[in-house]
Enzyme design. Sequence first.
Site, PDB file in Angstrom:
ATOM      1  N   TYR A   1       0.361  -0.935   0.004  1.00  0.00           N
ATOM      2  CA  TYR A   1       0.522  -0.203  -0.185  1.00  0.00           C
ATOM      3  C   TYR A   1       1.029   1.748  -0.402  1.00  0.00           C
ATOM      4  O   TYR A   1       2.223   1.323  -0.009  1.00  0.00           O
ATOM      5  CB  TYR A   1      -1.073  -0.117   0.769  1.00  0.00           C
ATOM      6  CG  TYR A   1      -0.087  -0.122   2.767  1.00  0.00           C
ATOM      7  CD1 TYR A   1       0.474   0.288   3.360  1.00  0.00           C
ATOM      8  CD2 TYR A   1      -2.003  -0.234   3.452  1.00  0.00           C
ATOM      9  CE1 TYR A   1       1.167   0.120   4.640  1.00  0.00           C
ATOM     10  CE2 TYR A   1      -1.447  -0.119   4.590  1.00  0.00           C
ATOM     11  CZ  TYR A   1       0.366   0.423   5.303  1.00  0.00           C
ATOM     12  OH  TYR A   1       0.263  -0.218   6.639  1.00  0.00           O
ATOM     13  N   GLU A   2       0.166   2.773   0.215  1.00  0.00           N
ATOM     14  CA  GLU A   2       0.779   3.541  -0.050  1.00  0.00           C
ATOM     15  C   GLU A   2       1.721   4.328  -1.613  1.00  0.00           C
ATOM     16  O   GLU A   2       2.562   3.736  -1.840  1.00  0.00           O
ATOM     17  CB  GLU A   2       1.639   3.934   0.736  1.00  0.00           C
ATOM     18  CG  GLU A   2       1.968   5.133   1.249  1.00  0.00           C
ATOM     19  CD  GLU A   2       0.344   6.650   1.657  1.00  0.00           C
ATOM     20  OE1 GLU A   2      -0.278   5.528   2.228  1.00  0.00           O
ATOM     21  OE2 GLU A   2       0.460   7.497   1.109  1.00  0.00           O
ATOM     22  N   GLY A   3       0.986   3.125  -2.869  1.00  0.00           N
ATOM     23  CA  GLY A   3       2.236   2.979  -4.155  1.00  0.00           C
ATOM     24  C   GLY A   3       3.259   1.638  -3.425  1.00  0.00           C
ATOM     25  O   GLY A   3       3.845   1.563  -2.760  1.00  0.00           O
TER      26      GLY A   3
END
Lengths: 249, 595
Positions: free
Chosen positions: B440-442
Amino acid sequence: MKVLVPVKRVLDYNLKVKVKSDQSGVDLSNLKMAMNPFCEIAVEEAVRLKEKGVVTEIVAVSIGPEQAQETIRTALAMGADRGILVKVDGDVEPLAVAKILKGIVEAESPQLVILGKQAIDDDANQTGQMLAALLGWPQGTFAFKIDVASDKVTVTREVDGGLQTVALNLPAIVTTDLRLNEPRYASLPNIMKAKKKPIDVKAAADYGVDTAPRLKVLKVTEPPKRQGGVKVKTVAELVDKLKNEAGVL
Amino acid sequence: MPTYKAPVREFMFLYRNVLHVDRHSNLPAFAEAPLDLVEQILGEGAKFCENVLQPLNAVGDHEGCKRSPDGSVTTPTGFKDAYRQLVDGGWPALGADPVYGGQGLPHVVSLAWNEMVSSANMAFGMYPGLSHGAYEAIHHHGSDAQKDMYLPKLVTGEWTGTMNLTEPHCGTDLGLLRTKAVPQGDGSYKISGQKIFISAGEHDLAENIIHLVIARIEGAPAGTKGISLFIVPKFLVNADGSLGARNGVVCGKIEEKMGIHGNATCVMQYEDAVGHLIGEPNKGLAVMFVMMNEARLGVGLQGVAQAEGAYQAALAFAKDRRQGRSLTGPKEPDQPADSILVHPDVRRMLMDIKSVTEGGRAFLFWTALYGDLLHKSPDPAVREKAGDYMALMTPVLKGFLTDRGYANATNCQQIYGGHGYIEEWGMSQFVRDARIAQIYEGANGIQALDLVGRKLAANGGRAVFTFFNEIDAFIADNADDAQMKPFIDALTSSKAQLQDGTMWLMQNGMSNFDNAGAASHDYLHLFGLTALTYMWALMVKASFDGKKGKPDPFFDAKIAVGRHYIDRVLPDAAAHLAKLKTGAGTVMALPADAF
């Protein structure tokens, strides 16, 4: 009402110590220090009394090295109002601590002194009792429950047979046992506020006390390693062993 | 079951000996936080994390969150009470602006608190973590009225926040998003659409939830140039701050996940929900990107935090578990077997993990300090360097530390042998929880692309050259220090490798973008390994300075672990360099239909 709470800086209770190779004591270098857990209970009780409106001011006192100031800060963060550090390097024995505290009590005139029943480093369990004797004040030791009403404090004590309740005239000395309360975690705003609370720094000489040790430590050793036990087949065999081998019956 | 002791000594070593944080005590925020106070704050915070949050970690994993038919969500047993204690303790306010009730402490201090929370209970820590993200967005880009309305209660933690980006058909490519916003003529908008993967989207911990939602205003341009950011509260907030009507947003489903079960990851349905625009129309993505650096740094921290938690458990097990004898003869002859700590292969794993965790923590704190300077330094040159470093290092911290964090968590599980695979021992949770941080978060592949495609070339490569110059200066300053020689040698060759890889990318990545894409993962790891070499050089130097020629268990251990890093971890860098230099070659060789 003003309350005095002495707090001691000791080894963090989670840590294990090693005996120094020359058997002169334990090695505390590089180990984390913290407030004696029984002292934490004493601070918590004082703060609760303040929250109930019974107490108006809490003064935390520590006797020890410069770093004992951190221990006072912890008490201030929990809710004590101001601190007194009596700077003493090296070991201070319970009698010297009690004498210094007597001097502080005379200067501060608290109605109540709440102390931990003992410190987890030397487990002496003497300071509160000695202070009571030096001041000629009543003492309620090993407190399980404390009620303060006008000029009296009722202390329920943990004794071997159960609980004993005593009523003491104020001013009085109370020492805390483990089950008196569960100390709080200091909140972040209170930690921040604590840094602005005053701490007076004093010396033992200010109270005319000589802290030179009167006791001599001969030797400190590790407790003997536990030996493996034996399994018994019957109760009769157990009783026999307790009687004839252990000699406890 | 694992237990946790917060590494406060490690944090203070970084602040005092390595980063010399007290140098900045002339700056606001730092002036409020002398290091002895920081130590006390972290010491008290540690007790909370160790005794309140950590015991709930396994509970959260086993129970997960439960959704009722009306869309309400119940968090695991104990979470609600722990959250109340967190709020009562004032902890969410740690790094927040004093104007809105925060304590205003530096980011580099919040980072230590966040690590402790994350090691103790990552799923729990995400609730206040997401709130802080929402706080940042409103604080940076909201109107004064929005700040006054939402910030004070986000700062205390009475309300929590969320970030709503992802939709079923669009994650990385937000230009595809469909959630729409219809202007109502009174300045507000009606938001409709579906968002997925929304962490902390619905729960029973707080009385209101402030959702930040990206959506497309009717008639806005297609793609990323038509995205706007909105505040959509669960309960509308009246002018006097009291709660009004329930808004048109509801949790439609809780996702069933591999890990972080204690955090409610929700599908959120928006149906004519009242929303208020933050910043300008169609500039929503720019607003999000401002927050991205700090959020991604926080995810890199989760990699370190999970490795630390797992390491503490694995070390305790290795000392306790007796199997076999040391290869060089029994070490505890009076016992039936030696502890497995005597075995070199167990030591190898422990030392690898320890050296990367400590080095990674230093890299995070070093970068976070620049994050503080970016906002607080009066010197424009310092702010420029700080901004360059924050931008450049963020994808490296996120990608490298979460890849390594996951690998380290699995090695901790490995040390347990068969017991590591049994849920009862708690090691599988570290592995499962650590896994999400890579995604997550890229996702880490996106981090690598961000590094080589955007960050490296920005301002003509100014950031990376500043970093090279800083390392060169350190090497020159310490060239005559005999005890530092192994570390200076390692840093010299390591920096040369990174420079080599950087030049290769500049020469080959621009002519064929697939070369850059294919090299990006290895470049990111090469960068991470080099940065940790520099961190170890800094820590070892600080340790020599600290021990002053006398034996000292703490500093001696640091020097030994640093030596392990350069001897046994850093050599991976050469492999990454060799791989990245093959570029698109074999990676793109097969025609698509040959797969």
